[in-house]
Design a protein around this motif. Structure first.
Motif, mmCIF file in Angstrom:
data_model
loop_
_atom_site.group_PDB
_atom_site.id
_atom_site.type_symbol
_atom_site.label_atom_id
_atom_site.label_comp_id
_atom_site.label_asym_id
_atom_site.label_seq_id
_atom_site.Cartn_x
_atom_site.Cartn_y
_atom_site.Cartn_z
ATOM 1 N N THR A 192 -47.315 20.700 50.341
ATOM 2 C CA THR A 192 -46.434 20.194 51.389
ATOM 3 C C THR A 192 -45.694 18.970 50.870
ATOM 4 N N LEU A 193 -44.385 18.942 51.118
ATOM 5 C CA LEU A 193 -43.522 17.865 50.645
ATOM 6 C C LEU A 193 -42.836 17.224 51.838
ATOM 7 N N GLY A 194 -43.053 15.939 52.036
ATOM 8 C CA GLY A 194 -42.413 15.241 53.127
ATOM 9 C C GLY A 194 -41.116 14.574 52.679
ATOM 10 N N CYS A 195 -40.178 14.399 53.594
ATOM 11 C CA CYS A 195 -38.898 13.777 53.230
ATOM 12 C C CYS A 195 -38.263 13.117 54.442
ATOM 13 N N LYS A 196 -37.321 12.230 54.195
ATOM 14 C CA LYS A 196 -36.518 11.614 55.248
ATOM 15 C C LYS A 196 -35.165 12.310 55.394
ATOM 16 N N LYS A 197 -34.772 13.027 54.353
ATOM 17 C CA LYS A 197 -33.487 13.728 54.347
ATOM 18 C C LYS A 197 -33.669 15.033 53.591
ATOM 19 N N LEU A 198 -33.187 16.131 54.157
ATOM 20 C CA LEU A 198 -33.372 17.446 53.546
ATOM 21 C C LEU A 198 -32.018 18.093 53.289
ATOM 22 N N ILE A 199 -31.795 18.529 52.056
ATOM 23 C CA ILE A 199 -30.556 19.204 51.674
ATOM 24 C C ILE A 199 -30.870 20.632 51.270
ATOM 25 N N LEU A 200 -30.304 21.592 51.980
ATOM 26 C CA LEU A 200 -30.490 23.010 51.656
ATOM 27 C C LEU A 200 -29.390 23.425 50.687
ATOM 28 N N ALA A 201 -29.754 23.562 49.438
ATOM 29 C CA ALA A 201 -28.817 24.017 48.403
ATOM 30 C C ALA A 201 -29.400 25.268 47.768
ATOM 31 N N SER A 202 -30.037 26.063 48.599
ATOM 32 C CA SER A 202 -30.914 27.111 48.091
ATOM 33 C C SER A 202 -30.231 28.417 47.724
ATOM 34 N N ASN A 203 -29.649 29.098 48.663
ATOM 35 C CA ASN A 203 -29.182 30.447 48.338
ATOM 36 C C ASN A 203 -28.349 31.042 49.468
ATOM 37 N N GLY A 204 -27.753 32.192 49.149
ATOM 38 C CA GLY A 204 -27.166 33.046 50.159
ATOM 39 C C GLY A 204 -28.166 34.150 50.470
ATOM 40 N N GLU A 401 -18.052 17.562 58.571
ATOM 41 C CA GLU A 401 -17.378 16.932 57.430
ATOM 42 C C GLU A 401 -18.316 16.118 56.552
ATOM 43 N N HIS A 402 -19.561 15.909 57.006
ATOM 44 C CA HIS A 402 -20.549 15.200 56.192
ATOM 45 C C HIS A 402 -21.537 16.162 55.543
ATOM 46 N N ALA A 403 -21.286 17.476 55.678
ATOM 47 C CA ALA A 403 -22.175 18.538 55.196
ATOM 48 C C ALA A 403 -23.458 18.612 56.015
ATOM 49 N N GLN A 404 -23.480 18.024 57.218
ATOM 50 C CA GLN A 404 -24.622 18.152 58.114
ATOM 51 C C GLN A 404 -24.594 19.524 58.795
ATOM 52 N N VAL A 405 -25.749 20.119 58.952
ATOM 53 C CA VAL A 405 -25.867 21.412 59.627
ATOM 54 C C VAL A 405 -25.674 21.216 61.123
ATOM 55 N N LEU A 406 -24.901 22.113 61.734
ATOM 56 C CA LEU A 406 -24.617 22.043 63.162
ATOM 57 C C LEU A 406 -25.490 23.015 63.942
ATOM 58 N N SER A 407 -25.860 22.612 65.153
ATOM 59 C CA SER A 407 -26.597 23.498 66.052
ATOM 60 C C SER A 407 -25.623 24.441 66.742
ATOM 61 N N VAL A 408 -26.153 25.411 67.457
ATOM 62 C CA VAL A 408 -25.285 26.341 68.195
ATOM 63 C C VAL A 408 -24.506 25.609 69.282
ATOM 64 N N LEU A 416 -30.365 16.928 58.239
ATOM 65 C CA LEU A 416 -30.352 18.242 57.596
ATOM 66 C C LEU A 416 -28.947 18.550 57.099
ATOM 67 N N TYR A 417 -28.823 18.852 55.822
ATOM 68 C CA TYR A 417 -27.539 19.091 55.164
ATOM 69 C C TYR A 417 -27.582 20.427 54.434
ATOM 70 N N ALA A 418 -26.414 21.009 54.184
ATOM 71 C CA ALA A 418 -26.358 22.295 53.482
ATOM 72 C C ALA A 418 -25.104 22.390 52.632
ATOM 73 N N GLY A 419 -25.204 23.122 51.558
ATOM 74 C CA GLY A 419 -24.068 23.383 50.682
ATOM 75 C C GLY A 419 -24.348 24.610 49.848
ATOM 76 N N GLY A 420 -23.410 24.948 48.957
ATOM 77 C CA GLY A 420 -23.605 26.124 48.108
ATOM 78 C C GLY A 420 -23.745 27.386 48.932
ATOM 79 N N GLY A 421 -24.648 28.262 48.522
ATOM 80 C CA GLY A 421 -24.837 29.531 49.208
ATOM 81 C C GLY A 421 -25.422 29.407 50.594
ATOM 82 N N ALA A 422 -26.027 28.251 50.915
ATOM 83 C CA ALA A 422 -26.629 28.072 52.233
ATOM 84 C C ALA A 422 -25.597 27.812 53.308
ATOM 85 N N ALA A 423 -24.451 27.244 52.938
ATOM 86 C CA ALA A 423 -23.433 26.858 53.917
ATOM 87 C C ALA A 423 -22.310 27.883 53.983
ATOM 88 N N CYS A 424 -21.633 27.923 55.114
ATOM 89 C CA CYS A 424 -20.446 28.771 55.240
ATOM 90 C C CYS A 424 -19.327 28.195 54.385
#
Length: 458
Positions: A192-204, A401-408, A416-424
Motif C-alpha cells: 500500500t502506497l499513501g500520497c497527498k497527490k495522485l497522477i494517473l498516467a497509466s493507460n488507455g 485546465e489543470h489536468a484535474q479529473v472532473l466528476s460527472v 486527482l490528476y490524469a494525462g496520457g492514455g488515462a485522459a480524454c
C-alpha cells in the motif's frame, strides 16, 4: 474480485507526496515537473522497465513556436496548431482543452531540450496529414523507445524514484480526496502506497478486447498494436469514483503495419507520393486522409490487408525511422526494377498494379479526391504487405485546465490528476479526428501540467 476503489487502510507501507501511476511519457514528464516544483515524487510502473505505448511509437510530438522550428525557418503559432487540431476533429473537441495543449506544447519541448538535454529536432523532409506546418519533434532515431529512455535518464539524473514491477489495483479514497493505492508485486504480494497527490498516467483500454468491442466495434477486428498493459484501469477507477468519461469511441489506428511482421511502416511512404492497393492491385480510397483512417479502410478490404506501393526515393526518406529500417532488415520491404516484378513478389495482378500506378496524375486531383503534385513513382519500386491495427485509445477521463479529473457533476477531484492514455485527448468523438502525434502531445503537456500543480490543488 479486487475492489477498484475503497476506504484507506489505517497505515500505508510507504508514504510520499506525489504518486504517479505509469512510467510512460506522461508519467516521466509529470515526475520531472513535480520534482522541479519541489515535490517528493514516486513513480510506479507495472512493467519490468518503463515503456508503455510510447516505446512502440515513433516518439514524435507536435508543437508550435519552438526553438527548433525557428532554427529551421518554420513560421508557426499555437493558434494555427489549434485550428489544425479542430479541423481534423471536425470541431468536436472542447476548445479550451485544444488551446491548452497547443499553447503549452512548444514550451514543454523547449523545457525538455534546455533543462533536461533531450536533443529534439523537427521532421523537415515530409508533411504529416492534417498539419499545415512542419511541427513534428523527435529525437535522432525517431523512435519512441529513445524518448522513453531519455526521459528515464533525466529522472534518474534528478534522483526521482521509479519503481517497476508494481501494478496498481485499488485506489484508496476518503471523500473526494485520493489517499493512495494498493499495488501488486510480481510475486503476488500487495503493498500500500499513501500520497497527498495522485497522477494517473497509466493507460488507455486498447488491450482490453471486451472494452474495445463495447466502445469501438468498428476497429474490433484490427490487430492490437499498442502496449498490452493498456487494460483500462484508469477508466474503470474513474467509473467507480463517479468521474466524467468522454469520447470513449475515439482511437488512433494505423493502417500501415507490415504483415505478418507486425512492424509499423511510417506514413511518409504515402505522404511523399505512395499509394495503397488491395489484393486486386487497385486503389480503394483517398490515402491523404491519414493513417488512423487507413486502419478501417484497410480492414474493409479482402483479407483485411493491403499493399503500400512507393519507390526508392521515398524509401530513403522513410529510412530515418528505426521501424522502417527494421522492416527492411527482415525483408518486409520488397524492391524491384519493374512493377511486374514487384507485383509478382507481392502476389497482386501485374497488369492491374501497372494500370493503377499509371493512372496517378502528375499534377491534379484523382477520382478519390486526393491531390498529387511533384515526382511520379519511378523504378526501383518498393512495396510492403500491410494490415490495419489499433494503436491506442483516445477517450478517457475528462479533465480541466489543470489536468484535474472532473466528476460527472463537473467539479474537480482536489488531488486527482490524469494525462496520457488515462485522459480524454483531442481527437474528436471517433477515429476520424486523429491528428498525428496527438497522443504524445496530450501525454507530455498534461504530464507537465499535472506535475507542476501545487500539492494544495489548482
Amino acid at each position: 474480485m479486487t475492489e477498484l476503489v475503497t476506504a484507506p487502510p489505517a497505515a500505508f507501507d510507504i508514504d510520499c507526496e506525489t504518486l504517479i501511476i505509469g512510467a510512460g511519457a506522461c508519467g516521466l514528464v509529470a515526475a520531472l515537473a513535480a520534482h522541479e516544483a519541489g515535490q517528493e515524487v514516486l513513480v510506479i510502473e507495472a512493467d519490468a522497465v518503463p515503456s508503455g505505448s510510447t516505446a512502440l511509437s515513433a516518439g514524435l510530438i507536435p508543437a508550435a513556436g519552438t526553438a527548433q522550428q525557428r532554427g529551421a525557418g518554420i513560421d508557426d503559432t499555437a493558434e494555427i496548431f489549434a485550428q489544425d487540431i479542430q479541423d481534423k476533429a471536425h470541431n468536436e473537441n472542447d476548445q479550451g482543452l485544444v488551446d491548452l495543449l497547443a499553447q503549452n506544447a512548444g514550451p514543454v519541448i523547449d523545457w525538455l531540450t534546455e533543462t533536461h538535454g533531450l536533443p529534439f529536432s523537427v521532421v523537415t523532409n515530409f508533411d504529416y496529414p492534417g498539419h499545415s506546418r512542419r511541427r513534428m519533434h523527435g529525437l535522432p532515431t525517431r523512435a519512441g523507445s529513445e524518448l522513453i529512455n531519455a526521459l528515464r535518464a533525466a529522472c534518474e539524473a534528478q534522483g526521482i524514484d521509479v519503481i517497476c514491477g508494481r501494478r496498481a489495483a485499488t485506489l484508496f479514497r476518503d471523500g473526494d480526496e485520493m489517499c493512495g493505492v494498493a499495488v501488486t508485486r510480481p510475486d503476488g504480494g500487495v503493498e500500500t502506497l499513501g500520497c497527498k497527490k495522485l497522477i494517473l498516467a497509466s493507460n488507455g483500454f486498447g488491450g482490453n478486447r471486451k472494452l474495445v468491442s463495447k466502445y469501438m466495434p468498428q476497429i474490433d477486428d484490427g490487430i492490437w498494436f499498442g502496449h498490452d498493459g493498456n487494460q483500462g484501469e484508469a477508466m474503470l477507477w474513474g467509473e467507480a469514483l463517479g468521474a466524467s468519461l468522454k469520447h470513449l469511441g475515439a482511437y488512433q489506428g494505423h493502417g500501415n503495419v507490415a504483415h505478418p511482421h507486425g512492424i509499423l511502416i511510417t506514413w511518409a511512404v504515402i505522404t511523399q507520393g505512395g499509394v495503397q492497393v488491395n489484393r486486386d492491385g487497385k486503389r480503394f480510397w483517398n490515402e491523404a486522409q491519414g493513417y488512423s483512417e487507413a486502419a478501417r479502410a484497410v480492414l474493409s478490404q479482402p483479407g483485411g490487408e493491403a499493399f503500400a506501393i512507393f519507390d526508392s526515393r521515398i524509401a530513403a526518406i522513410a529510412a530515418q525511422f528505426e521501424d522502417f529500417k527494421q522492416a527492411q532488415s527482415v525483408g518486409a520491404i520488397r524492391s524491384h526494377d519493374t512493377l511486374d516484378g514487384l507485383a509478382d513478389d507481392l502476389g497482386v495482378p501485374a497488369g492491374a498494379l501497372t494500370k493503377t500506378i499509371g493512372d496517378i496524375p502528375d499534377d491534379g486531383t484523382d477520382a478519390f479526391g486526393r491531390v498529387f503534385s511533384g515526382t511520379r513513382l519511378q523504378a526501383p519500386y518498393c512495396g510492403v504487405r500491410v494490415t490495419g491495427a489499433l494503436f491506442h485509445t483516445q477517450g478517457g477521463l475528462e479533465i480541466n485546465e489543470h489536468a484535474q479529473v472532473l466528476s460527472v457533476e463537473g467539479t474537480a477531484f482536489p488531488n486527482l490528476y490524469a494525462g496520457g492514455g488515462a485522459a480524454c485527448g483531442v481527437s474528436g468523438k471517433a477515429d476520424s479526428g486523429y491528428l498525428s502525434g496527438n497522443g504524445l502531445l496530450s501525454a507530455v503537456v498534461l504530464g507537465r501540467l499535472a506535475g507542476s500543480t501545487p500539492l494544495s490543488g489548482a
